[in-house]
Design an enzyme around this catalytic site. Structure first.
Site, PDB file in Angstrom:
ATOM      1  N   ARG A 142       0.006 -26.451  22.223  1.00 30.18           N
ATOM      2  CA  ARG A 142       0.489 -27.553  22.022  1.00 30.18           C
ATOM      3  C   ARG A 142       0.728 -28.694  22.630  1.00 30.18           C
ATOM      4  NH1 ARG A 142       2.641 -25.049  17.520  1.00 30.18           N
ATOM      5  NH2 ARG A 142       0.906 -26.680  15.645  1.00 30.18           N
ATOM      6  N   GLU A 204       4.815 -15.897   9.063  1.00 28.67           N
ATOM      7  CA  GLU A 204       4.220 -15.476   8.414  1.00 28.67           C
ATOM      8  C   GLU A 204       3.786 -13.737   8.569  1.00 28.67           C
ATOM      9  OE1 GLU A 204       2.958 -18.451   8.773  1.00 28.67           O
ATOM     10  OE2 GLU A 204       4.833 -18.806   7.074  1.00 28.67           O
ATOM     11  N   ASN A 286      10.684 -20.350   8.371  1.00 30.71           N
ATOM     12  CA  ASN A 286      10.453 -20.082   6.766  1.00 30.71           C
ATOM     13  C   ASN A 286      10.771 -18.512   6.792  1.00 30.71           C
ATOM     14  OD1 ASN A 286       7.413 -19.311   7.219  1.00 30.71           O
ATOM     15  ND2 ASN A 286       7.819 -17.141   6.376  1.00 30.71           N
ATOM     16  N   ASP A 328       7.497 -21.939   1.733  1.00 27.17           N
ATOM     17  CA  ASP A 328       7.424 -21.839   2.803  1.00 27.17           C
ATOM     18  C   ASP A 328       7.921 -23.467   3.541  1.00 27.17           C
ATOM     19  OD1 ASP A 328       6.848 -21.069   5.340  1.00 27.17           O
ATOM     20  OD2 ASP A 328       4.112 -22.189   4.577  1.00 27.17           O
ATOM     21  N   ASP A 330       9.335 -24.150   5.817  1.00 23.21           N
ATOM     22  CA  ASP A 330       9.422 -23.572   7.038  1.00 23.21           C
ATOM     23  C   ASP A 330      10.753 -25.431   8.387  1.00 23.21           C
ATOM     24  OD1 ASP A 330       7.681 -21.566   9.547  1.00 23.21           O
ATOM     25  OD2 ASP A 330       6.682 -22.179   7.491  1.00 23.21           O
ATOM     26  N   ARG A 357       9.497 -30.896   6.092  1.00 21.76           N
ATOM     27  CA  ARG A 357       8.643 -30.534   5.619  1.00 21.76           C
ATOM     28  C   ARG A 357       8.851 -29.803   3.632  1.00 21.76           C
ATOM     29  NH1 ARG A 357       5.152 -24.848   8.479  1.00 21.76           N
ATOM     30  NH2 ARG A 357       5.014 -24.335   6.225  1.00 21.76           N
ATOM     31  N   ASN A 430       4.196 -31.593   8.981  1.00 21.94           N
ATOM     32  CA  ASN A 430       4.355 -31.008   9.594  1.00 21.94           C
ATOM     33  C   ASN A 430       4.462 -31.038  10.807  1.00 21.94           C
ATOM     34  OD1 ASN A 430       2.890 -27.585  10.380  1.00 21.94           O
ATOM     35  ND2 ASN A 430       2.399 -27.679   8.331  1.00 21.94           N
ATOM     36  N   TRP A 506      -2.571 -35.549  10.692  1.00 22.65           N
ATOM     37  CA  TRP A 506      -1.710 -34.293  11.397  1.00 22.65           C
ATOM     38  C   TRP A 506      -2.137 -34.173  13.014  1.00 22.65           C
ATOM     39  CZ3 TRP A 506      -0.729 -30.599   7.884  1.00 22.65           C
ATOM     40  CH2 TRP A 506      -0.303 -28.994   8.696  1.00 22.65           C
TER      41      TRP A 506
HETATM   42 CA    CA Z   1       5.307 -20.810   7.168  1.00 25.00          CA
END
Ligand code: CA
Length: 599
Positions: A142, A204, A286, A328, A330, A357, A430, A506
């Site tokens: 990023r 994850e 998460n 999830d 997050d 989210r 997101n 996105w």
């Molecule tokens: Ca996640």
């Protein structure tokens, strides 16, 4: 944790540094170092972009006005640069611009320095990646940080690499964690008070999220703050010796048994900083595993905004957006500082906004974290009916929590009851950063409308293996669109306008003093929208999907816009029915720069 963080001591050899400066000096133009003042002034200094977010507050607003609602029709490409190779995949980088150079990262842990006037390549660095990296959501990056004579970025094998910004030579490398345990680093680091602030990815895999502060010139740790309750924080003396700096929270207060040891809460986006209240704001991901029946409790400090005092490395306040997250959701989304006049008292409120989210837009008092407002910015939210502003807690709808595999009458020991819930875990928003315009008083939020079938399964922690205990299928809510760029009024809690998009949005957003909002689409367009009316004024096809945030700067009286193009990221990998809908989109890897056509 302690043995993992034993920092290696690395010092710049002063004689070599002096020699390098002499060489540059004799070659002509002296390369300019990036100072703390440059970082602090980034939101108002329009000749540079030296922070992720166009200022450490992350407002992504530029006061520049030359490109505006009247002139944007004359915006044309100035140059484009291809990242090349076979390593295309998702490109989510926000470029930096300083001293005649653009620094832009690319997929597979690459970074390029380009001549900002011509697009000519000055140097590139390709990080050598091991075979076993475990990025959850494509091989993206990023962006970088820039400080002194260094440009610094994170890699998919969880390292930080600092390069001389003028030569591309590696100055230091530090491992932040073991990639074999699921750690990686994809977010852009942020410079705060002369420190390099980073988080980590890997939510994850049952990793432990934390926020680290390092000396940007050497990579040496200054402090580290785990964001899962029960873990010890450390600060480091000048010899690199770890000194205990207080346990985060209270062990076992909100986690049963040993689950806090692998509790997740990955800090996988950039930190932001407001010098006014002297706090670093970091979103946390998460709790692990996804199956929430295995970890009764709030599971602090997962899915939260955490405010950290940069001088002590301690948590000043936290606000949990999704207590006991089972979807999830997050809470990593950026917490963006802004001010407004309270309509009742007329008093100036020092606030922060976060499009979570979980579908709610949160407004918190950024001095103490107190919840001011929480309202939906998507059409459907199933997991809670709202927030109690007195307690700051959600009003949950427990029927939207997927059932335990061992629930009486609902589970068979293999799979619990399935529920359909919106938003999907890919979120109302997101990773793509929103923008805030102090001129319009609006946030510009790249939102998505989708839900998911989700169910729970048994799972136990195994180092380096996915730690979910859940299955899912993502589904669109509407036939004609998934994405919607929305202008959100944080004071009234209303949506002023929206621009729908067929594919999920996105990429990030840029707002400008020219009353424009720039954002990209997976269909490949960079678009300019009237910030007040939502009317589309301009678009350009970049050749692949745009999933990265645009920037702007000026040079010699000309204003430029840049954005990276290259489809990929989490949607094609995790998107279920949505992935099928966008499987015609082509990959890519390039950066585009635009300016006004002189007629
Ligand atoms: Ca996640």
């Amino acid at each position: 944790m302690e043995q993992i963080h034993t920092p290696k001591r690395r010092h710049l050899a002063p004689t070599l540094l002096a020699a390098a400066l002499l060489t540059l000096g004799s070659a002509g133009a002296q390369a300019k170092d990036v100072t703390d003042a440059d970082i602090l002034n980034d939101a108002t200094n329009t000749s540079q972009v030296v922070t992720h977010g166009l200022g450490t507050k992350g407002q992504r607003f530029s006061p520049l006005t030359k490109i505006n609602t009247a002139t944007v029709k004359d915006l044309v490409p100035a140059w484009s640069f291809s990242f090349g190779g076979e390593k295309q995949r998702g490109q989510q980088s926000q470029p930096l611009v300083h001293d005649g150079k653009m620094f832009v990262t690319a997929s597979y842990s690459r970074i390029f320095a380009l001549d900002v006037k011509t697009g000519a390549k000055l140097w590139k660095y390709e990080h050598r990646l091991p075979d076993g990296i475990m990025p959850c959501c494509d091989v993206i990056n990023r962006g970088a940080a820039i400080y002194g004579n260094l440009v610094i970025f994170g890699t998919l094998d969880a390292q930080l690499v600092a390069l001389n910004k003028d030569t591309g030579k590696v100055v230091w490398r530090e491992r932040i964690e073991d990639y074999k345990a699921g750690y990686s680093l994809t977010a852009a680091p942020q410079i705060v008070k002369g420190m390099l602030i980073t988080g980590n990815s890997g939510g994850e895999f049952g990793i432990v999220g934390r926020v680290d502060a390092r000396d940007p010139m050497t990579g040496k740790l200054i402090w580290t703050r785990p964001v899962v309750e029960g873990h010890m924080g450390y600060k480091y003396d000048k010899d690199g010796k770890a000194i205990e700096n207080g346990i985060t929270g209270t062990t076992n207060a909100t986690w049963p048994g040993d689950l806090w040891k692998t509790g997740g809460a990955a800090t996988w986006l950039s930190a932001y900083y407001d010098p006014d209240v002297n706090l670093i704001f970091m979103g946390t991901g998460n709790p692990a595993p996804w199956n929430s029946h295995l970890r009764p409790g709030d599971n602090l400090y997962s899915t939260s905004t955490v405010a950290i005092d940069p001088d002590t490395g301690k948590i000043a306040w936290h606000f949990q957006n999704t207590p006991h997250d089972g979807w999830d959701y997050d809470g990593v989304n950026e917490f963006v500082s802004f001010e407004y006049k309270d309509p009742k008292s007329g008093k100036l409120v020092k606030a922060g906004g976060k499009a979570d989210r979980n579908g709610f837009f949160f407004v918190n008092d950024r001095t103490n974290g107190k919840l001011i407002n929480a309202f939906p910015f998507v059409s459907r939210i199933d997991w809670a009916s709202g927030f109690d502003l007195k307690t700051g807690r959600p009003i949950p709808k427990e029927e939207s929590r997927p059932g335990s595999p061992f629930a009486e009458g609902g589970g068979d020991g293999q799979k619990g009851s399935t529920v359909f819930v919106a938003p999907s875990f890919l979120g109302g928003k997101n990773q793509m950063p929103m923008a805030y315009s102090p001129k319009s008083g609006l946030f510009y939020v790249p939102a998505n409308e989708w839900g998911m079938d989700i169910w729970n399964e048994p799972v136990s922690y195994k180092r380096g293996a996915a730690y979910l205990g859940a299955g899912f299928t993502i589904k669109p809510l509407n036939d004609d669109y998934i994405g919607a760029l929305r202008a959100v009024d944080p004071v009234s809690g209303t949506i002023k306008w929206e621009v729908k998009n067929n594919a999920p949005l996105w990429g990030g957003v840029l707002a400008t003093g020219g009353d424009l909002v720039f954002y990209g689409t997976p269909e490949g367009h960079l678009k300019a929208i009237d910030a007040n009316s939502g009317k589309e004024l301009w678009q350009f096809q970049t050749g692949s999907g745009v999933i990265a945030p645009p920037i702007t700067w000026e040079d010699n009286g000309e204003q430029f816009i840049a954005v990276v193009s290259g489809w990929g990221g989490a949607v094609p990998l995790w998107g279920g029915d949505v992935a099928k809908r966008v499987n015609f989109l082509e990959q890519g890897g390039s950066v585009w720069v635009f300016k006004l056509h002189r007629s």
